[in-house]
Design an enzyme around this catalytic site. Structure first.
Site, PDB file in Angstrom:
ATOM      1  N   GLU A 100      44.538  39.745   8.247  1.00  0.00           N
ATOM      2  CA  GLU A 100      43.756  40.644   9.070  1.00  0.00           C
ATOM      3  C   GLU A 100      43.244  39.967  10.353  1.00  0.00           C
ATOM      4  O   GLU A 100      43.241  40.564  11.415  1.00  0.00           O
ATOM      5  CB  GLU A 100      42.565  41.171   8.269  1.00  0.00           C
ATOM      6  N   ASP A 101      42.803  38.721  10.241  1.00  0.00           N
ATOM      7  CA  ASP A 101      42.106  38.095  11.364  1.00  0.00           C
ATOM      8  C   ASP A 101      42.937  37.097  12.165  1.00  0.00           C
ATOM      9  O   ASP A 101      42.471  36.586  13.168  1.00  0.00           O
ATOM     10  CB  ASP A 101      40.847  37.375  10.858  1.00  0.00           C
TER      11      ASP A 101
END
Ligand code: MN
Length: 766
Positions: A100-101
């Site tokens: 996600e990051d």
């Protein structure tokens, strides 16, 4: 196992070096905990996952200022220490924010760590999207995804739960606006889920943390009250515990006894729902006795031995003993609870648990691993748990799933989720109908159902249900299973039950038919055992088997009428027979009285019309009927029934047609055919039911229809021929067709109906 790096407190280290040492130390703590667990020691992959995540998140900080990697490590520690999960879950936790990051993809994870971990990380990435977003339906949507992914691998939910727990523990560094939102979401979605999964300690912590951020003052006040009453509580507890402790020591029981104060959140909840101040929460704390059983297999007996020690000393509350040892809760909770009157005159709950039961109660399934011997394979253990949890979701307790009410579920292609009127969630196969649902709930509901209310609207039994529908089954005691239902039951259970019921029903009808048959034989003086008689009749109706003949007779689908009697002409010397065969009784007389338009009424009528040859117009004509014949015709313009003021009209065929005195057509007859009118009287022993229409008006509400049909079928034992109810703006109008014997029946029915609060008027139509 690598060496724990020593963190020298020297001035020579840069900030980065110091932070790095902190990170390594935290990771070592995780590894140590893992190595102490009962899992197989897959240190290498955990180490790799950590290095990879550390590198991927390098240079990124959390809002609190600490390096980002501290968060995945903390989540992995929760997964390992507080949930008791193994290497796959630990790796997934370490990697949970990477996709996600950072720039890395699910494919990268799969290449490095394999399919399973990649799948869990992917599931976690899917549910995280939107959790902090601003979409209005974010909560429902997320929850749905959460459950969806859960069907793939329960570890997605568990790691997510750990992630949420750590975020809640560090919520203080978030913006207040986000604090509020995250706290609400936690209370609404994660805490109930933790409860269902048996993660009691985590559930309580999530609730308390949410409560703390949502109602900081109330939280602080309750904490203060708990603290300031602690000394007093301990004193009471000492007095309470002393005699029990002495006795248990005497018996040689190894145990630990302590008080456990309710969580701030549940105290607050109680104060809110009962509307009472802190001092009046009587079950503020419980006493817990945790014992080490002398023999594992005797732990139940030992629970009850302790129970009897306690109840010998203190008086137990007769209704507050809970035996969850013999019958564990769905989520695995086991303990023996008893509430006794303490020396201070207050009811006190005592929870008796073995060490193992206590661990399961606190940590859910994490504890199960602890008691496994040898290296535990996380995968197969989790499969068993996944199955258990699916069962829980399929048979939920109503309260725990109340929060699902607002969510339309559409989880699995092959299953639908349907709510009962009480909010219980039931799982049915796709394409299930309202009738399936009735049988699913109870076979009796299936046998007697007449219709359903889907989302509070009347629906036929054949209606296909959708996920999220709320379904109420309407029943009537007089209802019986119908053969045509076989066309719209889809579940195996409903099919089997329906077929069995139909068979039974069929046997009953056939028995009635056999009676009709035997009566016919007797009345016509035929010989009972004469097979040629039976054959003739079977041939006549083109039926193969006598069972089928009896069934159709019982059903009134066929009638042993004149045409059948003709088959045996000459054999009979019965007077009755000759009377029936008299010339004007012939075939279907009266069927075509043009001015009366009686054909419709007569067609469905199995009774035969018999009239005397010549009617004495001066005498009062007695309206008579037996089970097979009658000597009058009911006028369809006014549908008179016994009890009504009536008159007779003799037509050209010398048949008597009965009208109400008040009927407009009768008025016309009076003026034009006065000489054909006769006075008539109802026989007191009429074997006859008459169709009538009743109009009902009232206020619409849940279950009105149910109550109306209940009165008609159950209280009055009448058959409903038709029922239409239309509701508009909170009012309803109903038209009801029933079979009655006389005007008194109608009067009684209307009186009964008007006793219902919702019914404002009920009267015969016309
Ligand atoms: Mn996270």
């Amino acid at each position: 196992m690598s060496d724990t790096p020593i963190l020298p407190d020297s001035e020579g280290l840069t900030v980065e070096q110091r932070e790095d040492a902190m990170i390594e130390q935290e990771f070592q703590a995780l590894l140590n905990e893992y190595l102490h667990s009962n899992h197989r020691k897959k240190v290498e992959i955990i180490e790799r996952a950590f290095r990879f995540a550390k590198e991927a998140h390098h240079g990124i900080r959390r809002r609190s200022g600490e390096p980002y990697i501290m968060h995945p490590i903390a989540v992995a520690r929760i997964v390992c220490e507080e949930m008791g999960l193994g290497s796959t879950s630990i790796c997934s936790a370490l990697l949970h924010d990477v996709v996600e990051d950072t720039e890395y993809t699910v494919e990268d994870i799969e290449n490095l760590f394999g399919k399973k971990i990649a799948m869990i990380v992917s599931g976690l990435t899917k549910i995280s999207g939107g959790i902090f977003g601003d979409q209005a339906s974010a909560q429902a949507e997320n929850f749905r995804k959460l459950l969806l992914t859960m069907s793939e691998d329960i570890r997605v939910i568990l790691v997510k739960m750990a992630d949420r727990l750590h975020n809640m523990r560090t919520l203080g560094s978030m913006l207040p606006s986000k604090q509020y939102k995250i706290a609400g979401e936690t209370l609404y979605i994660y805490a109930p889920l933790a409860h269902r999964l048996g993660l009691f300690a985590i559930k309580t912590e999530l609730e308390d943390l949410s409560f703390k951020y949502e109602h900081p003052e109330a939280y602080a006040e309750i904490q203060h009250n708990i603290a300031s009453s602690e000394e007093m509580r301990q004193k009471v507890f000492q007095d309470f515990a002393a005699p029990i402790t002495a006795k248990l020591h005497e018996m040689g029981v190894q145990f630990e006894m302590k008080t456990r104060v309710k969580s701030a959140y549940s105290i607050w909840n109680k104060m809110q729902t009962k509307n009472i101040p802190f001092d009046e929460v009587y079950d503020l704390y419980a006493v817990r006795i945790i014992f080490d059983p002398q023999h594992e297999e005797n732990e139940k007996t030992e629970c009850f031995n302790i129970y009897s020690v306690i109840t010998d000393i203190y008086r137990p509350h007769p209704e507050r003993t809970r035996d969850w040892v013999s019958h564990p809760k769905a989520n695995g909770y086991r303990a023996l609870h008893v509430t006794v009157m303490g020396p201070d005159g207050n009811w006190t709950e005592v929870q008796i648990r073995s060490r193992k039961m206590d661990e399961i109660a606190e940590r859910g399934f994490a504890a199960h691993w602890k008691y496994k011997v040898g290296g535990v394979d996380e995968g197969s253990e989790l499969d068993i748990w996944l199955r258990t949890i699916k069962e829980i979701l399929e048979n939920p307790e109503p309260n725990a799933l109340d929060f699902l009410d607002t969510i339309k579920l559409n989880l699995f292609a092959s299953e639908i989720f349907v709510f009962t009127p009480k909010g219980e969630l039931k799982t049915l196969p796709k394409d299930a109908t309202a009738l399936d649902f009735a049988f699913f709930l109870h076979s009796d509901l299936g046998y007697h159902c007449i219709a359903a209310k889907v989302n509070h609207r009347l629906a036929p039994l054949s209606q296909k249900l959708q996920s999220g529908d709320q379904v109420e089954i309407l029943t009537s005691k007089s209802q019986t299973p119908k053969p045509e239902w076989e066309n719209f039951v889809t579940t195996a259970k409903a099919k089997t039950q329906l077929q069995a019921a139909l068979k039974k029903e069929r046997r009953g009808v056939a028995a009635q038919g056999e009676e009709i048959y035997n009566k016919f034989i007797a009345e016509n003086q035929l010989i009972t055992n004469d097979l040629s008689v039976l054959d003739k009749i079977l041939n006549f109706f083109d039926i193969d088997k006598k069972e089928e003949l009896f069934y159709q007779l019982g059903k009134n689908e066929i009638v042993l009428d004149d045409n059948v009697k003709k088959l045996f002409k000459g054999k009979s010397h019965n007077v009755f027979m000759r009377y029936l065969l008299n010339p004007f009784g012939g075939s279907k007389s009266g069927n075509k009285s043009s001015d009366e338009n009686n054909s419709k009424n007569k067609k469905s009528d199995k009774k035969k019309l018999v009239s005397p040859k010549k009617i004495d117009k001066k005498a009062t004509y007695l309206l008579q009927s037996t089970e097979t014949e009658r000597n009058y015709i009911i006028a369809t313009c006014c549908n008179p029934i016994p009890g009504d003021d009536v008159l007779g009209y003799v037509n050209e065929k010398e048949e008597v047609i009965v009208h109400k005195q008040s009927c407009p057509i009768a008025m016309k007859l009076k003026s034009s055919f006065g000489s054909r009118l006769i006075s008539v009287e109802w026989d007191k022993h009429l074997h006859e039911s008459f169709p009538v229409e009743i109009e009902i008006d009232g206020i619409d509400g849940a279950g009105v229809l149910n109550r109306i049909t209940h009165i008609i079928s159950d209280n009055m034992a009448m058959n409903i021929r038709s029922l239409t109810i239309t509701a508009n703006k909170g009012l309803f109008h109903g038209e009801l067709g029933v079979m009655v014997h006389d005007a008194r029946d109608i009067e009684q029915l209307c009186t009964q109906l008007k006793k219902l609060d919702e019914v404002k008027s009920a009267a015969r139509k016309n």
